[in-house]
Design a protein around this motif. Structure first.
Motif, PDB file in Angstrom:
ATOM      1  N   GLY A  25      23.863  19.732  20.685  1.00 63.97           N
ATOM      2  CA  GLY A  25      22.663  18.897  20.649  1.00 63.97           C
ATOM      3  C   GLY A  25      22.052  18.709  22.022  1.00 63.97           C
ATOM      4  N   VAL A  26      22.888  18.493  23.043  1.00 64.20           N
ATOM      5  CA  VAL A  26      22.390  18.346  24.412  1.00 64.20           C
ATOM      6  C   VAL A  26      21.730  19.646  24.876  1.00 64.20           C
ATOM      7  N   ILE A  27      22.366  20.765  24.578  1.00 62.51           N
ATOM      8  CA  ILE A  27      21.805  22.060  24.986  1.00 62.51           C
ATOM      9  C   ILE A  27      20.463  22.304  24.309  1.00 62.51           C
ATOM     10  N   LEU A  28      20.397  22.092  23.001  1.00 65.03           N
ATOM     11  CA  LEU A  28      19.137  22.335  22.295  1.00 65.03           C
ATOM     12  C   LEU A  28      18.054  21.334  22.689  1.00 65.03           C
ATOM     13  N   THR A  29      18.418  20.085  22.915  1.00 66.21           N
ATOM     14  CA  THR A  29      17.430  19.096  23.349  1.00 66.21           C
ATOM     15  C   THR A  29      16.876  19.481  24.719  1.00 66.21           C
ATOM     16  N   GLY A  30      17.768  19.915  25.613  1.00 64.98           N
ATOM     17  CA  GLY A  30      17.305  20.372  26.921  1.00 64.98           C
ATOM     18  C   GLY A  30      16.385  21.566  26.812  1.00 64.98           C
ATOM     19  N   ALA A  47      11.177  23.283  17.392  1.00 64.02           N
ATOM     20  CA  ALA A  47      12.413  23.333  16.596  1.00 64.02           C
ATOM     21  C   ALA A  47      13.648  23.023  17.433  1.00 64.02           C
ATOM     22  N   ASN A  48      13.694  23.494  18.676  1.00 65.66           N
ATOM     23  CA  ASN A  48      14.857  23.216  19.522  1.00 65.66           C
ATOM     24  C   ASN A  48      15.014  21.722  19.773  1.00 65.66           C
ATOM     25  N   LEU A  49      13.906  21.054  20.052  1.00 64.11           N
ATOM     26  CA  LEU A  49      13.962  19.625  20.329  1.00 64.11           C
ATOM     27  C   LEU A  49      14.447  18.851  19.110  1.00 64.11           C
ATOM     28  N   TRP A  50      13.872  19.111  17.945  1.00 68.48           N
ATOM     29  CA  TRP A  50      14.238  18.344  16.749  1.00 68.48           C
ATOM     30  C   TRP A  50      15.634  18.679  16.255  1.00 68.48           C
ATOM     31  N   ALA A  51      16.021  19.947  16.327  1.00 65.31           N
ATOM     32  CA  ALA A  51      17.377  20.315  15.927  1.00 65.31           C
ATOM     33  C   ALA A  51      18.390  19.714  16.903  1.00 65.31           C
ATOM     34  N   GLY A  52      18.077  19.709  18.197  1.00 65.30           N
ATOM     35  CA  GLY A  52      18.960  19.115  19.192  1.00 65.30           C
ATOM     36  C   GLY A  52      19.132  17.624  18.982  1.00 65.30           C
TER      37      GLY A  52
END
Length: 97
Positions: A25-30, A47-52
């Motif tokens: 989650g931290v990786i995808l949010t970043g 998508a990366n932000l919301w999935a993270g």
């Protein structure tokens, strides 16, 4: 005789799953915050932000669940005695299949 119990702690599978989900989650949010969101591929959604963020919430939920409802492990467990009604393993004939 009272049994003393301790918690599973770091060996609780919920902690391991929660930690892995939170790391992803931290990786995808970043990636969602600092990398190109590529919204043309996802129909205007980052998508990366919301999935993270979703992985962070679920991962932290697992960790909170493990902290609020820890698994109790007894200090002493009686040894398992063999059941005499259970059939013994079959022996293989020598020199054959």
């Amino acid at each position: 005789m009272t049994e003393t119990k301790h918690t599973a702690g770091a060996f609780d599978i919920r902690n391991i799953i929660g930690l892995l989900l939170a790391i992803y989650g931290v990786i995808l949010t970043g990636m969602g915050l600092f990398a190109d969101p590529e919204t043309e591929k996802t129909g205007g959604v980052n998508a990366n932000l919301w999935a993270g963020l979703a992985l962070l919430v679920v991962g932290l939920g697992f960790i909170a669940w493990a902290r609020l409802r820890p698994i109790k492990v007894p200090e002493h467990v009686e040894p398992v005695t063999d059941d005499p009604t259970r059939p013994a393993p079959k022996k293989r004939p020598r020199g054959g299949h």
